[in-house]
Structure formats: structure tokens, C-alpha cells
Design a protein around this motif. Sequence first.
Motif, short mmCIF file in Angstrom:
data_model
loop_
_atom_site.label_atom_id
_atom_site.label_comp_id
_atom_site.label_asym_id
_atom_site.label_seq_id
_atom_site.Cartn_x
_atom_site.Cartn_y
_atom_site.Cartn_z
N LEU A 51 0.82 -1.21 0.00
CA LEU A 51 0.00 0.00 0.00
C LEU A 51 0.86 1.25 0.00
N ALA A 52 0.35 2.29 -0.62
CA ALA A 52 1.04 3.58 -0.64
C ALA A 52 0.62 4.38 0.60
N LEU A 53 1.22 4.02 1.73
CA LEU A 53 0.89 4.68 2.99
C LEU A 53 1.72 5.95 3.14
N ASP A 54 1.08 6.99 3.62
CA ASP A 54 1.78 8.23 3.95
C ASP A 54 2.04 8.24 5.45
N LEU A 55 3.31 8.36 5.82
CA LEU A 55 3.68 8.37 7.23
C LEU A 55 3.97 9.79 7.68
N SER A 56 3.34 10.15 8.79
CA SER A 56 3.59 11.46 9.40
C SER A 56 3.65 11.26 10.90
N GLY A 57 4.85 11.09 11.40
CA GLY A 57 5.00 10.78 12.82
C GLY A 57 4.45 9.40 13.10
N LEU A 59 1.26 8.71 12.66
CA LEU A 59 0.02 8.63 11.90
C LEU A 59 0.29 8.11 10.49
N MET A 60 -0.52 7.11 10.09
CA MET A 60 -0.45 6.57 8.73
C MET A 60 -1.76 6.85 8.03
N THR A 61 -1.69 7.32 6.82
CA THR A 61 -2.89 7.56 6.03
C THR A 61 -2.71 6.95 4.65
N ILE A 62 -3.82 6.77 3.97
CA ILE A 62 -3.80 6.26 2.60
C ILE A 62 -4.92 6.95 1.83
N ASP A 63 -4.68 7.16 0.57
CA ASP A 63 -5.70 7.75 -0.29
C ASP A 63 -6.89 6.80 -0.36
N LYS A 64 -8.08 7.32 -0.11
CA LYS A 64 -9.30 6.51 -0.09
C LYS A 64 -9.52 5.78 -1.41
N ALA A 66 -7.30 4.93 -3.67
CA ALA A 66 -6.28 3.89 -3.84
C ALA A 66 -6.64 2.67 -3.00
N LEU A 67 -7.11 2.90 -1.79
CA LEU A 67 -7.50 1.79 -0.92
C LEU A 67 -8.70 1.05 -1.50
N GLU A 68 -9.69 1.77 -2.00
CA GLU A 68 -10.85 1.14 -2.62
C GLU A 68 -10.44 0.24 -3.78
N LEU A 69 -9.51 0.73 -4.61
CA LEU A 69 -9.03 -0.07 -5.74
C LEU A 69 -8.31 -1.33 -5.26
N MET A 70 -7.50 -1.19 -4.22
CA MET A 70 -6.79 -2.35 -3.67
C MET A 70 -7.76 -3.38 -3.11
N ILE A 71 -8.79 -2.92 -2.41
CA ILE A 71 -9.78 -3.83 -1.84
C ILE A 71 -10.51 -4.57 -2.96
N GLU A 72 -10.91 -3.83 -3.99
CA GLU A 72 -11.59 -4.44 -5.13
C GLU A 72 -10.70 -5.49 -5.80
N LYS A 73 -9.44 -5.14 -6.00
CA LYS A 73 -8.48 -6.08 -6.61
C LYS A 73 -8.32 -7.31 -5.72
N GLY A 74 -8.20 -7.10 -4.42
CA GLY A 74 -8.04 -8.22 -3.49
C GLY A 74 -9.24 -9.14 -3.49
N GLN A 75 -10.43 -8.56 -3.53
CA GLN A 75 -11.64 -9.37 -3.55
C GLN A 75 -11.77 -10.15 -4.86
N THR A 76 -11.34 -9.56 -5.96
CA THR A 76 -11.34 -10.25 -7.25
C THR A 76 -10.37 -11.43 -7.21
N GLU A 77 -9.19 -11.22 -6.63
CA GLU A 77 -8.21 -12.30 -6.52
C GLU A 77 -8.74 -13.44 -5.65
#
Length: 110
Positions: A51-57, A59-64, A66-77
Motif C-alpha cells: 500500500l502507498a501509505l503516507d507516514l507522518s510521525g 500517523l499513517m494515512t492512505i488515499d481513499k 487507492a484503498l478502494e481499488l486495492m480492496i476491489e483487486k483483493g476481492q477479485t483475486e
Amino acid sequence: MFEDASGGGIAAAELLVHKRIRAVVVKNEMSHVARKTLFKADIPIFSMRELALDLSGNLMTIDKNALELMIEKGQTEIANAKTTRTAFAGLSRLLKVQTRGIIDTQKKID
């Protein structure tokens, strides 16, 4: 995200399933039984490295999106893997039936 997913078992995975989570992010390997439980529930498991996680101290965040696409891809797999397993199971049953038939025929000949 799990700092250490290696000790998680069926109970922990079932708790996540009942919470209706959509994906799991782990830092290290998850136990086989937990993976299997999540797989059955169509919940993809991602490594932090995937995942393309953004680290700030702390706190970790990810673009919503990008995460939705990853979840969809994972569920397809997962769906594809389940289809493949079903096909192999059917083939295995067919081979057993054929093997039994051959053995029975061979016994009649002997």
C-alpha cells in the motif's frame, strides 16, 4: 493495521469478520488459520509494503480511492482463487471416480 499479526488465530479473525471489516493490513505474516478465516469471508489481506501509505510521525494515512481499488483487486483475486479451488476439487473427484473404475475393472480381469 496489525503491528504483529503472527499470533492471531481463528477467534481474532472471526471477530474481524463479525465487525464487517473490508480489508486487513499487516506488518508481518498472519497465521494460516486466520488467513483462511478471512479468505472464506472474502476479506483481502495486504502487507504494508503493498500500500502507498503516507507516514507522518505516528500517523499513517492512505488515499481513499487507492484503498478502494486495492480492496476491489483483493476481492477479485479471492473470487478467482475460490473458482480455481472449486475447479480443482471437481477434477480431483472425477479422477478418484475414474481411478476406482480402472481398479475395479483391473480386479475383474485378474
